[in-house]
Scaffold this active site. Sequence first.
Site: not given
Length: 795
Positions: A226, A261, A339, A746
């Site tokens: 990614q 990622e 987050r 997401e």
Amino acid sequence: MLKLLAKKVRGYIHMGVEPTKRQQDHAVVGAVGMSVPHDSSELHVTGKATYTDDIVEPQGLLHVAVGMSSRPHAKITNIDLQAVLAAPGVVAVMTADDIPGENNFGPVIADDPILAPGLVEYVGQAVFAVAALTVNEARKAVQLANIEYEDLEAILEPREAIEKKSFVLPSETLERGDCRKAIGDAEHRLKGNVSLGGQDQFYLEGQIAMAEPAEDGDLVVYSSTQHPGEVQHRIAGAIGKQSKDVIVECRRMGGAFGGKESQPALIACIVGLMANKTGRACKLRLDRDVDMIMTGKRHDFIIGYEVGFDSNGKIEGIDFMFASRCGMSADLSGAINDRTMFHCDNAYFLENVRIVSHRCKTNTVSNTAFRGFGGPQGMFAIEYVIDDIARYLDKDVLEVRRCNFYGTDERNTTHYQQKIKDNVIAEIVDDLVDTADYRQRVEEIREFNQNSEVLKRGIALTPVKFGISFTATHLNQAGALLHVYADGTVHLNHGGTEMGQGLFTKVAQVVASELQIDIDQIKITAADTSKVPNASATAASAGSDLNGKAAQAAARKIKKRLIRFAAKHFAVSKKDVQFRNNEVHIAGENGGKCITFAEMTHLAWLARISLSATGFYRTPKIHYDRATFSGRPFYYFAYGAAVSEVIVDTLTGENRLLRVDILHDCGQSLNPAIDMGQIEGGFVQGAGWLTSEELFWDKDGALRTHAPSTYKIPACSDRPLDFRVRMLESTANRAKTIYRSKAVGEPPLMLALSVFHAIRDAIASVGKQRRIPRLQAPATPESILKAVMQQQAES
Ligand code: MTE
Ligand code: HPA
Ligand code: MOS
């Protein structure tokens, strides 16, 4: 042209979306808003799409395998690779000592060794690498190593890590108001804790990279990633060179879900180092077991809470404790746990709140990004608490949810001081209550459960509010590169990567609309660090927001040049030059002409007009102070809601998803077909996380669920028997995103919180007395049975 037109119309009919008058008049095939198929759909289903392992292998290619640690925490006292080196087909071996540059692939801080430097910190950590003539020879040779260890104390559980203050990063606290006072003053109080499992990304294509030596020690690397830019930087560091010396390319991934990622840098650094050492092309493809053992997953959490509320269920104060299993290094755990802190409000206004977040260091694999990036865990927590409150008060859960929703004026600012200006959650929920017959079904289910001893049904409606933007503000940038050839065809490149989510298709739709040419005139090309530098990971659902805008900027630059040139060439004013449906119309006094786009570009080429441009975009208006956790980290929010109904066998814990109704906000969808796929797929993936996927580490720190035999992702048969998905109609994003669309990658995953709570609802009907089911996630049959038995015992 007829054929194209037929396709165009089909695109609309397929999704039942009526084209507007403007679209009918001007839309090119593949314009923004059309449900064109994924650009590679035919290649995917015929098996012809080129994944990294399908790239024609260079002459002399070596296959690499990795030797892994068998201990969770130990000093390596001796590595004997004699037998490995002597094994058939083996050409080279490599340990940490053979790394000429930096022994690190960590994305944020340098605490992720590529090969263990004398110390291992989890079972499965890469210790050495072998290059051989065939895959099997490499994998067999790995088994022959003789490694001696001196064991050190291992911390295997987050709870133990908290006790021993073992953290990968400092604990964080985010506070608004005075939660202790508010809880103390409240009419009612509850206190509890719940455990929430992790999740393996289980992309169908495992981690893989191939590195090819180029002139003067340079490397060209094909990586399933990614984040090609990061792979480039980490390889350059490892081989002791600079970014300019390495090119990384990725045409597509066979799924990533956050698992690619940061993790691909490990695989790519190993092949990069081996190619650098041997001077030959090298490839490393992890098999499923190794992939699951060696690479990071979604963080599992322990969540503690204490909440004070009034007799309507309105929360007065809440005190949260989050402790996540980060594993042996920091990786992306800082941003992920941040987050979680940002999302433990979900759609609810928390006036007095304290959130303490521990980032536990354990001797297990370093956990990483997974769709939702910590957000789902925060949202799980608040939904769990709200469910507790409703059951404690014996109130309708939905009404308790509603009375806590963000509202207007004072009740619309998040605990991190962002004003919410685009709240549509109440509308979505009202609509869904109607269209899903929620009230009637609640009654039916109550009746059913009264007459059914063993089988119990349950229903839940849960909302989703998810912040869009990377919380690290600097990552919200993107670049694109556009070439228009003299024949009117286009080469499109941007910093985003394709993992099945349809990003490349959406960005091509943007360019088709801007230049008014059919999408089949545009060549979609691989992400490539030599075309767009310093690109962020394709993540945070921001791929189309960012890269769509960058490509739009590039297309507009070229269009502007063409208009300026055409105006001069045809002696008309610039506003008389119009691009429409593969043609350029010249109006005005000297006008009345129409040439094809290709004729236009040919003329421009003859006139020596540049037909190549870069485009750049940075998300406006966002800012955020990490020290105080305040600001506007998110450009906007994505919303949705789901109603799930389940049936549970209270003797076995088995369960089925009977019906799911979803209403999700995609703004003005760039491609409704692709967005529907994202909603359905995200939901089912979330349901897997919360019901069937369970990671189990044994007492020696070894992951015992590392293949589909023991790790259960949802199969086709697990999808809801009745699945009704809708998108919120014609709601333009208030934020000025690309064509007013909304990110969708997401957010739908978190719609699956409704499945967990429907199961909890079914369990609540067991026994005679009202109780709060203590269901732990994932709600596997075992977990359900435990909660059922507790419920029975206590009633
Ligand atoms: N969809 C598919 N088919 N495969 C994937 O790997 N990854 C998800 C989501 N949807 C993924 C997917 C994740 S974790 C993110 S962040 C977004 O896609 C990234 O792409 P986008 O920003 O272009 O939506
Ligand atoms: N989301 C996803 N990936 C990320 C983020 C984020 O907020 N920050 C850094 N990588
Ligand atoms: Mo997605 S978890 O942001 O790659």
